[in-house]
Design an enzyme around this catalytic site. Sequence first.
Site, PDB file in Angstrom:
ATOM      1  N   ASP A  30       2.768  -3.565  -5.364  1.00 39.18           N
ATOM      2  CA  ASP A  30       2.424  -4.902  -4.959  1.00 39.18           C
ATOM      3  C   ASP A  30       3.116  -5.692  -4.115  1.00 39.18           C
ATOM      4  OD1 ASP A  30       0.274  -6.607  -5.162  1.00 39.18           O
ATOM      5  OD2 ASP A  30       0.894  -7.234  -7.084  1.00 39.18           O
ATOM      6  N   GLY A  33       0.994  -7.854   1.225  1.00 35.71           N
ATOM      7  CA  GLY A  33       0.570  -9.103   2.104  1.00 35.71           C
ATOM      8  C   GLY A  33       1.540 -10.016   1.712  1.00 35.71           C
ATOM      9  N   ARG A  34       2.196 -10.492   0.710  1.00 33.36           N
ATOM     10  CA  ARG A  34       3.056 -11.458   0.536  1.00 33.36           C
ATOM     11  C   ARG A  34       4.301 -11.158   1.508  1.00 33.36           C
ATOM     12  NH1 ARG A  34       2.465 -11.880  -5.579  1.00 33.36           N
ATOM     13  NH2 ARG A  34       1.203  -9.669  -5.386  1.00 33.36           N
ATOM     14  N   ARG A  43      -1.012  -8.812   7.633  1.00 32.26           N
ATOM     15  CA  ARG A  43      -0.932  -8.010   6.359  1.00 32.26           C
ATOM     16  C   ARG A  43      -0.987  -6.559   6.612  1.00 32.26           C
ATOM     17  NH1 ARG A  43      -2.617 -10.517   1.885  1.00 32.26           N
ATOM     18  NH2 ARG A  43      -3.428  -8.292   0.966  1.00 32.26           N
ATOM     19  N   HIS A  47       1.697  -3.403   4.965  1.00 32.49           N
ATOM     20  CA  HIS A  47       1.012  -2.202   4.594  1.00 32.49           C
ATOM     21  C   HIS A  47       1.791  -1.036   5.200  1.00 32.49           C
ATOM     22  CE1 HIS A  47      -1.890  -3.936   1.974  1.00 32.49           C
ATOM     23  NE2 HIS A  47      -2.784  -4.508   2.884  1.00 32.49           N
ATOM     24  N   SER A  75      -7.340   0.871  -5.040  1.00 29.95           N
ATOM     25  CA  SER A  75      -7.941   0.840  -6.556  1.00 29.95           C
ATOM     26  C   SER A  75      -9.283   0.690  -6.180  1.00 29.95           C
ATOM     27  CB  SER A  75      -7.292  -0.422  -7.209  1.00 29.95           C
ATOM     28  OG  SER A  75      -7.982  -1.228  -6.686  1.00 29.95           O
ATOM     29  N   TRP A  79     -12.139  -2.333  -2.862  1.00 32.16           N
ATOM     30  CA  TRP A  79     -13.235  -2.096  -2.004  1.00 32.16           C
ATOM     31  C   TRP A  79     -13.723  -3.756  -1.720  1.00 32.16           C
ATOM     32  CZ3 TRP A  79     -14.498   1.817   0.834  1.00 32.16           C
ATOM     33  CH2 TRP A  79     -14.070   3.019   0.284  1.00 32.16           C
ATOM     34  N   LEU A 141       9.271  17.639  -6.868  1.00 29.92           N
ATOM     35  CA  LEU A 141       8.503  16.395  -7.549  1.00 29.92           C
ATOM     36  C   LEU A 141       7.001  16.706  -7.185  1.00 29.92           C
ATOM     37  CD1 LEU A 141       8.671  13.166  -8.290  1.00 29.92           C
ATOM     38  CD2 LEU A 141       8.255  12.908  -5.742  1.00 29.92           C
ATOM     39  N   SER A 206      -3.726  -3.992 -13.887  1.00 29.92           N
ATOM     40  CA  SER A 206      -4.759  -3.800 -12.862  1.00 29.92           C
ATOM     41  C   SER A 206      -5.427  -2.624 -12.805  1.00 29.92           C
ATOM     42  CB  SER A 206      -4.041  -4.224 -11.545  1.00 29.92           C
ATOM     43  OG  SER A 206      -3.609  -5.489 -11.504  1.00 29.92           O
ATOM     44  N   GLU A 217       6.653   2.456 -20.738  1.00 27.73           N
ATOM     45  CA  GLU A 217       7.697   1.413 -21.134  1.00 27.73           C
ATOM     46  C   GLU A 217       7.103   0.687 -19.503  1.00 27.73           C
ATOM     47  OE1 GLU A 217       9.557   0.149 -22.947  1.00 27.73           O
ATOM     48  OE2 GLU A 217       9.268   1.842 -24.332  1.00 27.73           O
TER      49      GLU A 217
END
Length: 259
Positions: A30, A33-34, A43, A47, A75, A79, A141, A206, A217
């Site tokens: 998250d 954008g900020r 923005r 990304h 997510s 959309w 991984l 979210s 955790e």
Amino acid sequence: MNPASDERQMSPSFDQPRQDLPRHVGIIMDGNGRWASARSLPRLEGHRRGVEAVRRTVRAASELGVSYLTLYAFSSENWSRPQQEIMDLMGLLKRFIRKDLADLHKQNVRVRVIGAREGLAPDLCSLLDEAQDLTADNTGLTLVIAFNYGGRQEIAQAARTLALRAMKGEIDPASIDPDAISAALYTAEFPDPDLIIRTSGEQRLSNFLMWQAAYAELVFLPIHWPDFDHAALEAALAQYASRERRFGGLVTRDVMTAS
Ligand code: FPP
């Protein structure tokens, strides 16, 4: 020092599973954008820098001995963003697979994708399939990309699958227990996440791995995703190592004094 033991120190995955190292880490990436608006950038630039953080994090997770890394990249609710931003995010994932797939393969990373395919362009679906197929036998991984993913939608889909099987007489409704639901989720082949990290200071899930996160955790970091790096992952792992996981039971010292 003997080179083999030196290598063990650098790569904890050579050792016995460590209690204080999460086997599966999920990340809610998250703050792109900020990060961008704090620098008066579009923005999309946030990304783009977020993709660079993805590259760093995949390497760091491998180096630190994490076995599964799940990244929340798009997510079901994304959309509702402006059409241009949706196209940009789809484009970035396509470019990431085209550009990085060979390198991920070289790093022995196994790529898996979870989420709904409905609504995704056929060329993106083909790329996701190609990434999964090429890396299917890799043993390093496991990178799980959650794309067009929603936890509630996933649980609803599992409920539909189980209801249909019960209607056809393939399973007894009385046999539907938590294990049966886990086995009907996209994540059936993965262990539940031990640690979920969210960047940017927000403190919520979210709709990310709602079922699977029951005993995870949670670590919330104040930095935005484009700034995430090896040190940030190490800091989150250190917080995880300091936690006492009880899974609803008692810790050993409490068991001794309980009677
Ligand atoms: C959240 O920041 C981030 C996203 C919705 C997208 C994350 C996608 C990437 C990092 C790039 C593509 C991923 C891969 C795996 C190549 P935000 O836009 O919600 O930020 P804000 O809350 O500050 O506005």
